[in-house]
Motif scaffolding. Structure first.
Motif, mmCIF file in Angstrom:
data_model
loop_
_atom_site.group_PDB
_atom_site.id
_atom_site.type_symbol
_atom_site.label_atom_id
_atom_site.label_comp_id
_atom_site.label_asym_id
_atom_site.label_seq_id
_atom_site.Cartn_x
_atom_site.Cartn_y
_atom_site.Cartn_z
ATOM 1 N N GLU A 1 0.832 -1.205 0.000
ATOM 2 C CA GLU A 1 0.000 0.000 0.000
ATOM 3 C C GLU A 1 0.866 1.253 0.000
ATOM 4 O O GLU A 1 0.610 2.200 -0.749
ATOM 5 N N ALA A 2 1.899 1.258 0.862
ATOM 6 C CA ALA A 2 2.773 2.429 0.956
ATOM 7 C C ALA A 2 3.513 2.663 -0.353
ATOM 8 O O ALA A 2 3.653 3.805 -0.811
ATOM 9 N N ALA A 3 3.987 1.583 -0.984
ATOM 10 C CA ALA A 3 4.728 1.717 -2.233
ATOM 11 C C ALA A 3 3.829 2.272 -3.335
ATOM 12 O O ALA A 3 4.221 3.178 -4.081
ATOM 13 N N CYS A 4 2.613 1.752 -3.445
ATOM 14 C CA CYS A 4 1.688 2.219 -4.476
ATOM 15 C C CYS A 4 1.259 3.655 -4.220
ATOM 16 O O CYS A 4 1.136 4.451 -5.157
ATOM 17 N N THR A 5 1.028 3.992 -2.958
ATOM 18 C CA THR A 5 0.627 5.354 -2.609
ATOM 19 C C THR A 5 1.700 6.351 -3.036
ATOM 20 O O THR A 5 1.401 7.401 -3.629
ATOM 21 N N ALA A 6 2.964 6.017 -2.758
ATOM 22 C CA ALA A 6 4.065 6.906 -3.136
ATOM 23 C C ALA A 6 4.162 7.051 -4.646
ATOM 24 O O ALA A 6 4.382 8.153 -5.170
ATOM 25 N N MET A 7 3.986 5.948 -5.374
ATOM 26 C CA MET A 7 4.074 6.006 -6.838
ATOM 27 C C MET A 7 2.934 6.826 -7.432
ATOM 28 O O MET A 7 3.140 7.590 -8.380
ATOM 29 N N ILE A 8 1.734 6.669 -6.887
ATOM 30 C CA ILE A 8 0.596 7.441 -7.382
ATOM 31 C C ILE A 8 0.799 8.929 -7.113
ATOM 32 O O ILE A 8 0.533 9.781 -7.971
ATOM 33 N N ASP A 9 1.280 9.269 -5.915
ATOM 34 C CA ASP A 9 1.528 10.676 -5.592
ATOM 35 C C ASP A 9 2.548 11.281 -6.554
ATOM 36 O O ASP A 9 2.384 12.414 -7.035
ATOM 37 N N GLU A 10 3.607 10.518 -6.838
ATOM 38 C CA GLU A 10 4.633 11.004 -7.764
ATOM 39 C C GLU A 10 4.060 11.166 -9.171
ATOM 40 O O GLU A 10 4.331 12.155 -9.859
ATOM 41 N N LEU A 11 3.241 10.192 -9.582
ATOM 42 C CA LEU A 11 2.640 10.258 -10.914
ATOM 43 C C LEU A 11 1.730 11.472 -11.058
ATOM 44 O O LEU A 11 1.850 12.239 -12.019
ATOM 45 N N ILE A 12 0.808 11.664 -10.108
ATOM 46 C CA ILE A 12 -0.143 12.782 -10.196
ATOM 47 C C ILE A 12 0.599 14.111 -10.221
ATOM 48 O O ILE A 12 0.252 15.029 -10.961
ATOM 49 N N GLY A 13 1.655 14.199 -9.412
ATOM 50 C CA GLY A 13 2.417 15.442 -9.367
ATOM 51 C C GLY A 13 3.188 15.734 -10.641
ATOM 52 O O GLY A 13 3.504 16.892 -10.928
ATOM 53 N N SER A 14 3.490 14.689 -11.423
ATOM 54 C CA SER A 14 4.305 14.877 -12.622
ATOM 55 C C SER A 14 3.487 15.044 -13.898
ATOM 56 O O SER A 14 4.034 15.365 -14.953
#
Length: 219
Positions: free
Chosen positions: A66-79
């Motif tokens: 969950e933590a890994a996916c959450t971090a990846m989604i946050d990075e994706l949305i921000g980029s």
């Protein structure tokens, strides 16, 4: 102050380094086998840490995922690109953002498939929904060239006290986020039969109609 389960501050360099190693190990393992077949011992061994170190940070493999996916989604949305009012082709820009969204999911399809499937994580699905809602709301406002309201529509009511949302209540943005999660989950469960570009081309006309933007597709 947010801390790790072992008591160290979450922003501590050693904590960040260890969590990055654990997330990287899990992502590599998911490329080899289903998430349900990965143990704490597997992740710890691949990351080069002890099991006790793992438990200093996460309860189990599912929480790490969950933590890994959450971090990846946050990075994706921000980029994702955010077309402004001067964009030559806002529909194409939006379609390319959709392609990037699906491409990010496809890159780690096994992980997202497990967490967004029938036995997956409601917490992760809710996080993706909220982040996509925020992203859509922000980008539509920027594309309209009006940061005071959305396209001349009445100001949306802010979130009720205690509700952890970063945007006002916006039905089109929430609808878009829910639709994208539904489409993405179905696509993942079916083994990603269409490419990210094809998914963007199929999805954007539906969303473009909602926002009254001429449909376009990625080049």
């Amino acid at each position: 102050m947010v801390t790790s389960r072992g008591g160290a501050p979450a922003g501590d360099r050693r904590v960040r380094r260890t969590r990055a190693a654990l997330a990287g190990a899990l992502i590599r393992l998911v490329a080899e086998r289903d998430l349900s077949r990965i143990s704490v011992a597997d992740v710890a061994e691949r990351a080069g840490v002890s099991r006790s170190t793992f438990y200093d940070h996460y309860r189990d493999v599912h929480e790490l995922a969950e933590a890994a996916c959450t971090a990846m989604i946050d990075e994706l949305i921000g980029s994702l690109p955010s077309p402004g009012p001067g964009s030559a082709d806002p529909a194409r820009d939006a379609a390319r953002s959709l392609e990037a969204f699906f491409a990010s999911l496809a890159e780690h399809a096994g992980l997202y498939r497990a967490l967004l499937g029938p036995q997956g994580s409601a917490r992760l699905a809710d996080h993706i929904r909220r982040r996509v809602t925020e992203g859509v709301y922000d980008r539509v406002r920027r594309a309209s060239g009006d940061l005071g309201d959305l396209g001349g529509l009445p100001e949306r009511a802010g979130p009720p006290q205690g509700v952890p949302y970063g945007t006002p209540h916006d039905v089109p943005a929430a609808f878009t986020a829910g639709a994208l999660i539904g489409v993405a989950s179905d696509w993942l469960q079916r083994g990603c039969p269409c490419s990210p570009a094809e998914m963007a081309a199929l999805t954007w006309p539906l969303l473009g109609a909602l926002y009254r933007v001429d449909a376009g597709a990625p080049a």
